[in-house]
Design a protein around this motif. Structure first.
Motif, PDB file in Angstrom:
ATOM      1  N   ARG A 133       0.833   0.988  -2.449  1.00 47.71           N
ATOM      2  CA  ARG A 133       1.347  -0.302  -2.907  1.00 47.71           C
ATOM      3  C   ARG A 133       2.542  -0.743  -2.067  1.00 47.71           C
ATOM      4  NH1 ARG A 133       3.026  -0.064  -8.764  1.00 47.71           N
ATOM      5  NH2 ARG A 133       3.544  -2.232  -8.267  1.00 47.71           N
ATOM      6  N   GLU A 148      -2.850  -3.480  -4.850  1.00 52.43           N
ATOM      7  CA  GLU A 148      -1.743  -4.414  -4.604  1.00 52.43           C
ATOM      8  C   GLU A 148      -2.216  -5.672  -3.884  1.00 52.43           C
ATOM      9  OE1 GLU A 148       2.412  -5.416  -4.953  1.00 52.43           O
ATOM     10  OE2 GLU A 148       0.980  -4.125  -6.009  1.00 52.43           O
ATOM     11  N   ARG A 176      -3.898  -7.803  -6.382  1.00 50.19           N
ATOM     12  CA  ARG A 176      -2.936  -8.474  -7.264  1.00 50.19           C
ATOM     13  C   ARG A 176      -2.304  -9.683  -6.591  1.00 50.19           C
ATOM     14  NH1 ARG A 176       2.422  -8.702  -8.522  1.00 50.19           N
ATOM     15  NH2 ARG A 176       3.028  -7.448  -6.719  1.00 50.19           N
TER      16      ARG A 176
END
Length: 377
Positions: A234, A30, A33
């Protein structure tokens, strides 16, 4: 967007666990990202104390470590986001968690609905804040079901998970169901029950928690509760972002859902309806000397990191095939098999094929089950 970077501090004992592996994998994916800089530190002294850090992520479930670290960060004006420990057990802490009280209630509900009423709770340790929540929830759920439970029905793993399972099996006739705090305890209970002639599921239902890969390989396969630890990692990033940019909020918690997965250790019987209103008829230590638990964790982490080819290589080794035969059967080069095998040795904490074979002999490493797992990858 938070100022960043994200500082992450983990209890060194916790980093060897399969829970950490899965949760941290989700967190790392995460932050990648979102293009957040991730900084792992080994002690609180490596976290800047100049006002530049507002929030720190902590991994760990040991109550004393978590309390000490949260308190020390609070003194610096740094707020904590916990992954692994129940955040509401620590003043001002945020984090991701699962509703362990509801999870244990659902486990008891499952046993009672399927005719099992003499239940034991296995595997908790007194210094683990999550296990303390589970034990309290066990007694509460038993009372709610109109059943009796006492301290003698709770088997601590303070001396190791094998010793815990062995003590319970000495009184196996007193119980028809065993709730294990995690799948590792459940897998070892199944193995020791088989050695002692206790029939599962005929005489004893067994349920673990966590839906780890080792439970799919045990004999019989282990009924468990599914908790998405990757998702927990996440969502820890989401909580960190929210807390870091919202200084007027004291704390925030995200709860991850769970579900029961019935398998062979409870005769594949389905869970009761989902409706929540259904009627229900030591000294401190870190477990570091529990070789059975460490071995299962290494095996779980190894399985978690394996692709289909790795799993088929493990299956071939478990069958006693030579490396040449494994390569021929899988239509790959011998050098590829040897290279992959060396990675498996490292993951399992061994240095040779002979040591790996010895390690697999103590795991639920049924070759056919490994092949099925590989086919699903």
């Amino acid at each position: 967007m938070p100022r960043g970077p994200m500082y992450v501090l983990a209890d060194p004992v916790y980093t060897t666990s399969s829970w950490y592996t899965r949760c941290f994998s989700g967190l790392r994916a995460e932050v990648s990202r979102l293009d957040i800089l991730l900084l792992q530190v080994r002690s609180i002294n490596e976290v800047p104390n100049d006002g530049s850090v507002r929030t720190c992520v902590l991994f760990g479930s040991d109550a004393r470590w978590a309390r000490h670290t949260v308190t020390a960060l609070n003194a610096r004006g740094i707020r904590s986001v916990l992954a692994g420990a129940q955040p509401d057990a620590f003043y001002g802490a945020s984090g991701t968690t699962l509703d362990r009280r509801l999870l244990v209630e659902d486990m008891v509900r499952y046993f009672v609905a399927n005719g099992r009423r003499r239940l034991a709770c296995l595997g908790g340790v007194p210094w683990n804040v999550n296990d303390a929540v589970r034990v309290a929830a066990f007694h509460q759920a038993m009372r709610a079901a109109g059943l009796s439970s006492g301290e003698s029905d709770v088997f601590s793993a303070g001396e190791g998970i094998d010793a815990c399972a062995a003590r319970m099996l000495e009184r196996a006739g007193a119980y028809d169901g065993a709730l294990c705090v995690n799948d590792q305890v459940g897998v070892r209970l199944l193995a020791l029950a088989r050695e002692k002639g206790v029939r599962v599921p005929e005489d004893l239902f067994v349920m673990g928690s966590g839906n780890f890969l080792v439970g799919e390989l045990s004999v019989p396969t282990l009924t468990t509760s599914e908790v998405d630890y990757y998702l927990m990692g996440r969502k820890t990033v989401d909580v960190w972002q929210y807390i870091d940019k919202t200084p007027d909020v004291e704390a925030a918690t995200v709860t991850i859902r769970h579900s029961i997965i019935p398998r062979g250790s409870t005769a594949f019987l389905p869970p009761p309806g989902a409706a929540r209103d259904a009627q229900l008829p030591r000294q401190h230590g870190d477990g570091g000397d529990d070789e059975a638990l460490r071995s299962l964790d290494r095996f779980e982490n190894c399985l978690f990191c394996c692709d289909a080819l790795d799993l088929r290589i493990i299956s071939g080794i478990a069958r006693g095939k030579s490396m040449e035969k494994i390569a021929a059967d899988l239509f790959v080069a011998l050098g590829t098999v040897n290279y992959r095998a060396k990675k498996l040795y490292r993951a399992m904490g061994v240095s040779s094929r002979k040591e790996l074979e010895k390690a697999l002999a103590h795991q639920p490493a049924d070759p056919d089950a490994l092949e099925r797992m590989a086919a699903a990858r």
